[in-house]
Design an enzyme around this catalytic site. Structure first.
Site, short mmCIF file in Angstrom:
data_model
loop_
_atom_site.label_atom_id
_atom_site.label_comp_id
_atom_site.label_asym_id
_atom_site.label_seq_id
_atom_site.Cartn_x
_atom_site.Cartn_y
_atom_site.Cartn_z
N TYR A 72 -2.07 -0.38 10.43
CA TYR A 72 -2.54 -1.42 8.93
C TYR A 72 -0.73 -0.84 7.72
O TYR A 72 -0.03 -1.56 7.19
CB TYR A 72 -3.63 -0.69 8.19
CG TYR A 72 -3.74 -0.84 6.61
CD1 TYR A 72 -4.45 -2.18 6.04
CD2 TYR A 72 -3.05 0.21 5.85
CE1 TYR A 72 -4.30 -2.47 5.29
CE2 TYR A 72 -3.08 -0.37 4.68
CZ TYR A 72 -3.87 -0.95 4.13
OH TYR A 72 -3.86 -1.38 2.84
N SER B 162 1.12 -1.23 0.22
CA SER B 162 0.06 0.28 -0.15
C SER B 162 0.68 1.04 -0.02
O SER B 162 2.24 1.22 0.47
CB SER B 162 -1.16 -0.16 1.50
OG SER B 162 -1.61 1.52 1.38
N1 LIG Z 1 -8.62 -0.19 -1.52
C1 LIG Z 1 -7.58 0.94 -1.10
O1 LIG Z 1 -7.54 1.59 -1.74
C2 LIG Z 1 -6.07 -0.32 -1.62
C3 LIG Z 1 -5.93 -1.79 -0.70
N2 LIG Z 1 -4.98 -2.41 -0.77
C4 LIG Z 1 -4.76 -3.81 -0.35
O2 LIG Z 1 -5.39 -4.40 -1.44
C5 LIG Z 1 -5.86 -5.13 -0.99
C6 LIG Z 1 -7.15 -6.01 -1.47
O3 LIG Z 1 -8.39 -4.92 -0.85
P1 LIG Z 1 -9.08 -4.23 -1.86
O4 LIG Z 1 -9.10 -5.05 -3.47
O5 LIG Z 1 -9.14 -3.11 -1.79
O6 LIG Z 1 -10.76 -4.75 -0.79
P2 LIG Z 1 -11.76 -6.53 -0.82
O7 LIG Z 1 -12.24 -5.74 0.32
O8 LIG Z 1 -12.15 -6.00 -2.37
O9 LIG Z 1 -10.27 -6.97 -0.76
C7 LIG Z 1 -9.85 -7.76 0.72
C8 LIG Z 1 -10.05 -9.25 0.75
O10 LIG Z 1 -9.36 -9.74 2.24
C9 LIG Z 1 -9.44 -10.46 1.50
N3 LIG Z 1 -9.64 -10.71 3.27
C10 LIG Z 1 -10.16 -10.36 4.42
N4 LIG Z 1 -10.02 -10.61 5.62
C11 LIG Z 1 -9.49 -12.52 5.55
C12 LIG Z 1 -9.27 -13.26 6.45
N5 LIG Z 1 -8.84 -13.07 7.48
N6 LIG Z 1 -8.80 -14.55 5.01
C13 LIG Z 1 -8.99 -14.47 4.66
N7 LIG Z 1 -9.17 -13.78 3.03
C14 LIG Z 1 -9.63 -12.05 3.82
C15 LIG Z 1 -11.70 -10.93 1.98
O11 LIG Z 1 -12.13 -11.55 1.43
C16 LIG Z 1 -11.46 -9.91 0.61
O12 LIG Z 1 -11.22 -10.35 -1.02
C17 LIG Z 1 -5.71 -5.93 0.22
O13 LIG Z 1 -4.62 -6.45 0.92
C18 LIG Z 1 -5.59 -3.74 0.84
O14 LIG Z 1 -4.62 -3.44 2.21
C19 LIG Z 1 -3.51 -1.53 -0.97
C20 LIG Z 1 -3.43 -0.53 -0.82
C21 LIG Z 1 -5.11 0.81 -1.07
C1 LIG Z 2 -4.65 3.93 0.67
C2 LIG Z 2 -5.54 3.15 1.24
O1 LIG Z 2 -6.78 3.95 1.20
C3 LIG Z 2 -5.31 2.13 1.60
C4 LIG Z 2 -6.46 1.65 2.16
O2 LIG Z 2 -4.70 1.45 1.66
#
Ligand SMILES: NC(=O)C1=CN([C@@H]2O[C@H](COP(=O)(O)OP(=O)(O)OC[C@H]3O[C@@H](n4cnc5c(N)ncnc54)[C@H](O)[C@@H]3O)[C@@H](O)[C@H]2O)C=CC1
Ligand SMILES: CC(=O)C(C)=O
Length: 289
Positions: free
Chosen positions: A194, A181
């Site tokens: 986080y 991130s």
């Molecule tokens: N959306 C954003 O602005 C940003 C997201 N990220 C990262 O991107 C990655 C994906 O997140 P997003 O696509 O944003 O959201 P999302 O909510 O679509 O994805 C999060 C995923 O993590 C899984 N998850 C959560 N807890 C879990 C557990 N205990 N066991 C197994 N799976 C679990 C969920 O099933 C879900 O598919 C994460 O690592 C998040 O930190 C990083 C920077 C920015």
């Molecule tokens: C940049 C941001 O919003 C995360 C969830 O990493």
């Protein structure tokens, strides 16, 4: 105005009441796939496992991997409807696809996930460690030990468990890609635990890359900025959801489809001399070299 600026302006403030959130319940839905993308068979014959592959960034990566010729296993926590939607789309694209519910916090479930995928698909070539959680908290002193435990167990311990289980199945040319991130690089005053896990992911990626280089297995990360996914309405207040990304140089949030090509690049033969690195996809939020 392009399609990314248009959807950015359409998103009003709203929240979801549970984490992980639901992509099906987002309005508007994120842009998970970009019809302008030209696939080139870059992952033909590969088998990929994507944690958090049911929604958000992971779903967009899963779809692009299928378009590039890979078979795709997705791991997810409990969002069965999103997982079913994603598997259906992957199968429409001609990929073999299957979804596995599991808990990143549990080492045995991480090991079982990998072992089930290898049995069902006949091998493993690409691991995308992408699942994660965040719990915004303005007051650092109010962060409980339980929250710290959950954030670290999910975001970094689980990543290490899945990687340990997967590595014996990987060979020369195979790859691991970790979702970090922007918060690892610029910090975040209200996502302290986080951000610390995301910093750990950067160090883990660099270290594992060195460790696996003799085996010709590459390890890289992608560091997204503000991206429109279920994580955002599931964890931020409505006003932050509405304004997400406005602080970036591009003055808008990103869409999952704008992240996925980097995961193709890092998994493909186009990046054979790149390991231990991060690709920053953040609209100029943090300006890296
Ligand atoms: N959306 C954003 O602005 C940003 C997201 N990220 C990262 O991107 C990655 C994906 O997140 P997003 O696509 O944003 O959201 P999302 O909510 O679509 O994805 C999060 C995923 O993590 C899984 N998850 C959560 N807890 C879990 C557990 N205990 N066991 C197994 N799976 C679990 C969920 O099933 C879900 O598919 C994460 O690592 C998040 O930190 C990083 C920077 C920015
Ligand atoms: C940049 C941001 O919003 C995360 C969830 O990493």
């Amino acid at each position: 105005m392009d399609k990314f600026e248009k959807i950015d302006q359409e998103i009003k403030g709203y929240t979801q009441d549970k984490q992980p959130g639901s992509e099906r319940d987002m309005n508007p839905r994120p842009i998970a796939e970009d019809d302008d993308y030209k696939a080139g068979g870059k992952l033909t014959g590969k088998i990929a496992l994507i944690t958090g592959g049911d929604s958000g960034i992971g779903r967009a990566v899963a779809i692009l991997y299928a378009k590039e010729g890979a078979d795709v296993a997705i791991g997810y926590y409990d969002e069965t409807a999103d997982a079913e939607d994603t598997v259906k789309r992957l199968e429409e694209l001609g990929a073999k696809a299957k979804a596995y519910a599991f808990d990143l916090k549990d080492v045995e479930q991480c090991r079982k996930l990998v072992s089930d995928v290898v049995t069902d698909f006949g091998g493993l070539n690409i691991v995308v460690n992408n699942g994660g959680v965040q719990f915004p908290q303005e007051d650092f002193l109010a962060i409980t030990p339980e929250q710290i435990q959950t954030t670290f167990s999910t975001n970094i311990f689980g990543m290490m468990y899945v990687s340990q289980a997967a590595i014996p199945h990987l060979s020369a040319g195979d790859t691991i890609i970790n979702t970090s991130s922007v918060t690892a690089y610029r910090g975040s005053e209200s996502l302290i635990d986080y951000s610390a896990t995301k910093g750990a992911i950067t160090a883990f990626t660099r270290s594992l890359a060195q460790n696996l280089a003799p085996k010709k297995i590459r390890v890289n990360s992608v560091a997204p900025g503000p991206i429109y996914t279920p994580l955002i309405p599931a964890t931020f207040p409505a006003e932050k959801v509405e304004k997400h990304g406005q602080e970036t140089a591009m003055e808008r949030r990103g869409q999952p489809s704008e992240n996925a090509p980097a995961y193709v690049f890092l998994a493909s033969q186009d990046s054979t001399y790149i390991t231990g690195q991060a690709i920053h996809i953040n609209g100029g939020d943090y300006l890296s070299s």
